[in-house]
Design an enzyme around this catalytic site. Structure first.
Site, mmCIF file in Angstrom:
data_model
loop_
_atom_site.group_PDB
_atom_site.id
_atom_site.type_symbol
_atom_site.label_atom_id
_atom_site.label_comp_id
_atom_site.label_asym_id
_atom_site.label_seq_id
_atom_site.Cartn_x
_atom_site.Cartn_y
_atom_site.Cartn_z
ATOM 1 N N ASP A 144 0.863 -1.185 0.000
ATOM 2 C CA ASP A 144 0.000 0.000 0.000
ATOM 3 C C ASP A 144 0.896 1.230 0.000
ATOM 4 O O ASP A 144 1.528 1.545 1.017
ATOM 5 C CB ASP A 144 -0.919 0.007 1.221
ATOM 6 C CG ASP A 144 -1.989 -1.077 1.158
ATOM 7 O OD1 ASP A 144 -1.777 -2.094 0.476
ATOM 8 O OD2 ASP A 144 -3.042 -0.898 1.797
ATOM 9 N N LYS A 207 -7.024 3.276 -3.490
ATOM 10 C CA LYS A 207 -7.471 3.245 -2.104
ATOM 11 C C LYS A 207 -7.731 4.667 -1.630
ATOM 12 O O LYS A 207 -6.989 5.587 -1.978
ATOM 13 C CB LYS A 207 -6.386 2.562 -1.252
ATOM 14 C CG LYS A 207 -6.621 2.530 0.244
ATOM 15 C CD LYS A 207 -5.449 1.818 0.925
ATOM 16 C CE LYS A 207 -5.514 1.914 2.442
ATOM 17 N NZ LYS A 207 -4.361 1.259 3.099
ATOM 18 N N LYS A 243 -10.313 -0.005 -2.655
ATOM 19 C CA LYS A 243 -10.210 -0.231 -1.213
ATOM 20 C C LYS A 243 -10.575 1.038 -0.455
ATOM 21 O O LYS A 243 -9.788 1.987 -0.402
ATOM 22 C CB LYS A 243 -8.785 -0.668 -0.835
ATOM 23 C CG LYS A 243 -8.595 -0.917 0.672
ATOM 24 C CD LYS A 243 -7.186 -1.393 0.963
ATOM 25 C CE LYS A 243 -6.937 -1.520 2.468
ATOM 26 N NZ LYS A 243 -5.562 -2.003 2.774
#
Length: 307
Positions: A144, A207, A243
């Site tokens: 991430d 995300k 996400k």
């Protein structure tokens, strides 16, 4: 794909229409009883079970990994006909990757590492790239990363594209999730443009947040991002995952996001390879709701400890 600035600059966001659409989801998509239980079980399989605190320890991460292996009490899963249910991944800081990998060995649950100077993304560039390599070498299968918000705020889309492409290359075989930190991007139009640029540069997921901003995942922001995903798939044929992270702590919130994903993108995006929740306390509330479904009684939160 190459950066298509014409496409990026043409991206729009009608804020009032987006907010109106987001506000209708809860009223139009409501599930009860066994259907609600089924959707909540689905939500569990999509959770990136996360601990990102300054006081994280090996013991805490091991307990979190044990919860990832057995997210709901075994007797409840048996009663629901879902033995062996697991979460989507465990997300930790780089220092805890090896601990998490060992604790999850044989489970099939991947470890995700936050990287590139998380959460601000302002550490030296070489350090950020090295951080990715170290996490991958330690066994992280998902990375991430955080983008440089200044590129979005100044409209420097080429710089954002180049940054994302280099981080994508550094991840190698690991999947990369690009954290946009949408609460710091100023406008929904910036969110749409940043989403497109990151996907063009090779992000496997986009995300919403680090979970450390003042404003994290929201339904309007989610609607903008998943429509960018839909447009990107229509033009390129490539499916990119989504996400939402930060502030999703209640089972009813998870149901809203699942309904939005199903409405806008369809069933393929209700699988762990294309949708994840970045959450920790969410799992505890889902477990309480499932116990209520089975017994008709709500239990205390401490009966469903998160580690």
């Amino acid at each position: 794909m190459a950066l298509d600035l014409d496409w990026v600059m043409a991206a729009q966001a009608n804020t009032s229409a987006i907010e109106r659409r987001a506000a209708t989801i809860g009223g139009r998509r409501s599930v009860k009883k066994e259907w609600q239980a089924a959707w909540l079980l689905k939500a569990i399989t999509l959770i990136d079970l996360t601990t990102l605190s300054g006081d994280d320890s090996e013991g805490r991460v091991k307990r979190l990994c044990a919860k990832a292996r057995q997210p709901v009490r075994a007797d409840m899963l048996e009663a629901l006909g879902m033995p062996g249910l697991k979460v989507g991944a465990v997300c930790v800081y780089h220092d805890m990757v090896e601990t998490a990998v060992r604790a999850l060995e044989g489970s099939g649950i991947p470890v995700a590492a936050v990287s590139t100077g998380f959460p601000a993304g302002l550490s030296p560039w070489k350090t950020r790239i090295m951080e990715i390599g170290e996490s991958v070498a330690a066994g992280a299968r998902e990375i991430d990363i955080v983008i440089s918000r200044r590129h979005v705020l100044t409209g420097n889309w080429q710089a954002l594209y180049d940054e994302m492409a280099e981080m994508r290359a550094a991840c190698g075989e690991a999947h990369v999730k690009a954290i946009l930190a949408t609460g710091e991007l100023g406008t929904l139009r910036n969110v749409a443009k940043a989403s497109l640029v990151c996907m063009m540069a090779g992000a496997d997921f986009i995300k919403t947040s680090t979970g450390k901003e003042g404003v994290n995942a929201t339904l309007p922001v989610s609607l903008v991002m998943i429509r960018a995903i839909r447009d990107y798939e229509a033009r390129s044929g490539i499916k990119v995952g989504y996400k939402p992270a930060g502030g999703i702590s209640k089972a009813k919130d998870a149901l809203l996001y699942l309904a939005l994903m199903k409405d806008e993108l369809g069933w393929p995006w209700l699988q762990p390879d294309l949708f994840r929740f970045g959450a920790s306390s969410l799992l505890g509330d889902i477990e309480r709701q499932l116990e209520h479904h089975l017994t008709g009684r709500y239990s205390a939160a401490n009966r469903h400890a998160m580690g």
